[in-house]
Design a protein around this motif. Structure first.
Motif, PDB file in Angstrom:
ATOM      1  N   ASN A 613       0.796  -1.191  -0.141  1.00  0.00           N
ATOM      2  CA  ASN A 613      -0.270   0.276   0.037  1.00  0.00           C
ATOM      3  C   ASN A 613       0.777   1.319  -0.184  1.00  0.00           C
ATOM      4  N   LEU A 614       0.153   2.175  -0.888  1.00  0.00           N
ATOM      5  CA  LEU A 614       0.572   3.683  -0.641  1.00  0.00           C
ATOM      6  C   LEU A 614      -0.387   4.121   0.144  1.00  0.00           C
ATOM      7  N   VAL A 615       1.114   4.867   1.024  1.00  0.00           N
ATOM      8  CA  VAL A 615       0.203   5.278   2.261  1.00  0.00           C
ATOM      9  C   VAL A 615       0.127   6.881   2.608  1.00  0.00           C
ATOM     10  N   LEU A 616      -0.146   8.073   2.531  1.00  0.00           N
ATOM     11  CA  LEU A 616      -0.875   9.417   2.726  1.00  0.00           C
ATOM     12  C   LEU A 616      -1.409   9.666   3.842  1.00  0.00           C
ATOM     13  N   ASN A 617      -0.632  10.250   5.128  1.00  0.00           N
ATOM     14  CA  ASN A 617      -1.115  11.004   6.119  1.00  0.00           C
ATOM     15  C   ASN A 617      -0.862  12.177   6.192  1.00  0.00           C
ATOM     16  N   LEU A 618      -2.258  12.477   6.594  1.00  0.00           N
ATOM     17  CA  LEU A 618      -1.850  14.881   6.463  1.00  0.00           C
ATOM     18  C   LEU A 618      -2.917  14.879   8.176  1.00  0.00           C
ATOM     19  N   LYS A 619      -1.884  15.557   8.797  1.00  0.00           N
ATOM     20  CA  LYS A 619      -1.868  16.072   9.832  1.00  0.00           C
ATOM     21  C   LYS A 619      -1.794  17.784   9.873  1.00  0.00           C
ATOM     22  N   ASP A 620      -3.043  17.992  10.909  1.00  0.00           N
ATOM     23  CA  ASP A 620      -3.229  19.418  10.950  1.00  0.00           C
ATOM     24  C   ASP A 620      -3.394  19.814  12.812  1.00  0.00           C
ATOM     25  N   ASP A 621      -2.346  20.874  13.068  1.00  0.00           N
ATOM     26  CA  ASP A 621      -3.075  21.521  14.454  1.00  0.00           C
ATOM     27  C   ASP A 621      -4.374  22.312  15.160  1.00  0.00           C
ATOM     28  N   GLY A 622      -5.537  22.197  13.273  1.00  0.00           N
ATOM     29  CA  GLY A 622      -5.849  23.200  13.749  1.00  0.00           C
ATOM     30  C   GLY A 622      -7.074  22.674  14.864  1.00  0.00           C
ATOM     31  N   THR A 623      -8.336  23.716  14.879  1.00  0.00           N
ATOM     32  CA  THR A 623      -9.324  23.493  15.268  1.00  0.00           C
ATOM     33  C   THR A 623     -10.401  21.909  15.888  1.00  0.00           C
ATOM     34  N   GLY A 624     -10.562  21.180  14.760  1.00  0.00           N
ATOM     35  CA  GLY A 624     -10.851  20.223  14.884  1.00  0.00           C
ATOM     36  C   GLY A 624     -12.446  19.890  14.918  1.00  0.00           C
ATOM     37  N   PHE A 625     -12.949  18.593  14.929  1.00  0.00           N
ATOM     38  CA  PHE A 625     -13.915  18.657  14.728  1.00  0.00           C
ATOM     39  C   PHE A 625     -14.748  16.815  15.747  1.00  0.00           C
ATOM     40  N   ASP A 626     -15.616  16.790  16.041  1.00  0.00           N
ATOM     41  CA  ASP A 626     -16.454  16.287  16.863  1.00  0.00           C
ATOM     42  C   ASP A 626     -16.845  14.775  15.457  1.00  0.00           C
ATOM     43  N   THR A 627     -15.908  14.089  15.697  1.00  0.00           N
ATOM     44  CA  THR A 627     -16.291  13.090  14.098  1.00  0.00           C
ATOM     45  C   THR A 627     -17.435  12.493  13.978  1.00  0.00           C
TER      46      THR A 627
END
Length: 674
Positions: A613-627
């Motif tokens: 598999n090719l794995v793509l991991n994108l992270k941010d330190d923003g406000t976020g949300f309730d999934t």
């Protein structure tokens, strides 16, 4: 009972006197009307100069305004207004036409109302203001329909269908055209049957139903054979059949159909169209005999008759011709001129075509043109969708207005009941319309996604070519260093080494040190040559550089820091272009969501391999949300749809004020059919 003879005598005198007045007034009115009709007829004579023709219309207008308000007055005002338009006095035309509609509405003269709206529609249509034209065609149609005037009704229906076709509302355009055909068949009007079937062919050609298009064009030619006064009808079906074969890449067949009409006595505009189309077909089969002469002849004709759309087409084809003969400078010149002209006359389709041409011709600015292509294509689709909705709204609102007028003439007791029924109908229509818009939106988005992927693939191919040329140039320099300069240097050192130099020890040592230094220089040149000849996988650099540029652009927009890491062992050349295009779009969509909602300060992106598999991991330190509570927006849906298309998996993890992580796994190697 006594009879008052005096009163009887007085009554007889009064009756005879008033009868003479009425008869005299009728004679005066008839003479006035005859004069007005004569002035209007004479204003059509081309033998008179423009000033005299306008003076006759002015006399007619002043006289008709002195008459009592009746249907003759309203019809004559409508005729005068149209004659002013024929003389290109649009200001007076519009002023008198407004007066005509007001008077005709007051008199309930339905024919004049319809005729005046037709004049308005014709005016706006000629000025390419199709939204206003559609509005007036619709009003004219509704009023002609009241009078059961089948020919006029059919003309209005076809005109509305034609305008819808211009805005790529093909289904509605076809429905209206078929409705008009049904009327023209009853009337046995072969001229308009030829025109309407030809339009059906154009619609089918636009949606790439080429066989049906040819069928309709042939049908139009059958009806044309029954037309009287053929010289007054603009025959275009053979050219259109040629265009179908051009689209089907059957270029020799296309040329045969263009030649059919080129052999006839046709007007200059039609001749230029056929000549340009034939030349372009010849170019595509590499037949360049007299090609340049024919292309520029067509351009010259179109320029002389101020046919801007035709000039635009000619310049696009001439650019392709210069590109074919590898004259990039002239190809780029005509492509740029076509691009500017397309923008000026607001020709969306050809503007997109010129952007593609410029992307292919101007390698350095290729990305700029391709980005503009994507942006404009998106805006064009949105504008067309809005216009289609406006046409539907015009029909609906006009019908609603007429129904309301009828209701006002009925008893007051029915007002509430009819209003409720109208509200229910509106709700149903709104629901149906919303469903239709949703379906159209999904279809357009699918087409747009496909177009965007094609554009992105084109970007990769262009950059791959650029990298390939760079590698070739490095190899050439490497060969020059190794085989040329290094060889000469070695020969020079070898010759100097065998020179019988005599002298003291210092001189001999100095001589030897220079020889050693030359040997070191040879070694350095050899090392540089080997490094230059070390080729690398350009596909990796191409794709990674595009992702880096995307991150850089978005970080500048969103004012956040970014970090990008990737596994060097990933071989992007083994991953097909469609997959890479989708990966690019996924990253782009995710970054756009961060810009809109997250307010992040730091973003990290990582590409890695995990088994197959090719794995793509994108992270941010923003406000976020309730999934659990958050609704899935269109951005998340698009990402999920693309990942599913690539047979991968997607996972979102997010906490409020602690940022969001997007983890995607895609099979490493996908077939090119994916």
């Amino acid at each position: 009972m006594k009879i008052n003879l005096f009163k009887i005598k007085y009554f007889l005198i009064w009756f005879l006197f008033n009868s003479n007045i009425v008869c005299s007034q009728k004679k005066i009115n008839n003479i006035t009307k005859d004069s007005i009709d004569t002035w209007i007829r004479n204003s059509k004579k081309t033998s008179l100069n423009l000033i005299k023709r306008r003076a006759l219309l002015n006399k007619a207008y002043k006289k008709v305004n002195k008459l009592d308000n009746d249907t003759y007055k309203s019809k004559t005002l409508s005729s005068i207004a149209y004659r002013y338009y024929s003389l290109k006095d649009t200001t007076t035309f519009k002023r008198i036409n407004i007066e005509t509609i007001q008077l005709a509405t007051q008199l309930k003269d339905t024919f004049t109302i319809a005729d005046s709206h037709w004049s308005y529609a014709y005016f706006y249509n000629n000025n390419e203001n199709y939204k206003e034209a559609y509005y007036h065609y619709n009003l004219a149609y509704l009023n002609f329909k009241k009078l059961n005037m089948n020919y006029e009704t059919a003309r209005m229906i076809y005109a509305m269908g034609y305008i819808k076709g211009l805005y790529r509302d093909y289904a509605e355009s076809e429905i209206l055209t078929l409705k008009a055909i049904k009327q023209f068949k009853k009337l046995k009007n072969y001229k308009w049957l030829y025109i309407t079937y030809n339009h059906l062919g154009l619609l089918q050609n636009d949606i790439k139903e080429y066989d049906r298009a040819i069928e309709y064009y042939n049908k139009s030619l059958e009806y044309f054979s029954n037309v009287k006064n053929k010289e007054k009808v603009y025959l275009i079906s053979n050219n259109n059949i040629g265009n179908v074969y051009l689209a089907k890449k059957k270029y020799k067949k296309a040329i045969r159909f263009y030649n059919k009409d080129l052999a006839k006595n046709i007007n200059r505009k039609h001749y230029a169209i056929l000549l340009d189309n034939r030349s372009y077909s010849k170019l595509l089969i590499n037949d360049t005999l007299n090609l340049k002469i024919d292309f520029f002849k067509a351009l010259s004709i179109r320029d002389s008759i101020k046919n801007k759309s035709g000039v635009l087409t000619s310049k696009i084809h001439i650019s392709d011709y210069y590109n074919y003969i590898k004259d990039t400078i002239n190809a780029l010149k005509y492509a740029k001129e076509a691009n500017i002209l397309a923008k000026q006359i607001k020709n969306g389709r050809d503007y997109l075509t010129t952007l593609k041409q410029l992307a292919n011709l101007d390698i350095q600015n290729s990305k700029k043109y391709l980005d503009r292509y994507i942006e404009f294509n998106d805006s064009l689709i949105t504008a067309e969708r809005r216009t289609q909705n406006k046409f539907t709204r015009i029909e609906f609102e006009t019908d609603e207005y007429i129904e309301e007028t009828k209701r006002l003439n009925e008893q007051q007791i029915w007002i509430i009941a009819i209003s409720i029924a109208g509200a229910l109908i509106l709700s149903l229509l709104y629901f149906l319309r919303v469903q239709k818009v949703k379906n159209e939106k999904l279809s357009l988005e699918a087409e747009q996604q496909k177009a965007n992927e094609e554009v992105y693939i084109l970007t990769l191919q262009q950059q791959a070519k650029l990298e390939e040329e760079k590698i070739k140039e490095r190899n050439r320099i490497s060969e020059e260093l190794h085989d040329g300069i290094l060889g000469k240097l070695f020969g020079t050192r070898f010759g100097l080494g065998f020179l019988p130099i005599k002298g003291n020890n210092d001189l001999l040592e100095k001589h030897q040190s220079y020889l050693n230094e030359l040997q070191e220089i040879e070694k350095e040149i050899r090392d540089v040559s080997h490094k230059l000849s070390d080729n690398f996988d350009s596909s990796n650099i191409n794709f990674i550089s595009i992702i880096k540029q995307l991150l850089k652009d978005k970080s500048e927009q969103g004012n956040f820091e970014h970090q990008f890491t990737f596994d060097d062992t990933i071989s992007w050349s083994q991953i097909n272009e469609v997959t890479k295009a989708n990966i690019y779009r996924i990253v782009q969509e995710a970054l756009q969501n961060i810009l809109k909602h997250a307010r992040a300060k730091n973003v990290t992106l990582e590409f890695s391999k995990n088994n197959q598999n090719l794995v793509l991991n994108l992270k941010d330190d923003g406000t976020g949300f309730d999934t659990k509570k958050a609704k899935k927006g269109i951005g998340l849906k698009n990402i999920k749809s693309r990942v599913e298309k690539l047979k991968g998996t997607v996972a979102f993890s997010s906490k409020i004020k602690k940022g969001t992580t997007l983890l995607i796994k895609i099979p490493y190697i996908l077939s090119n059919e994916q």
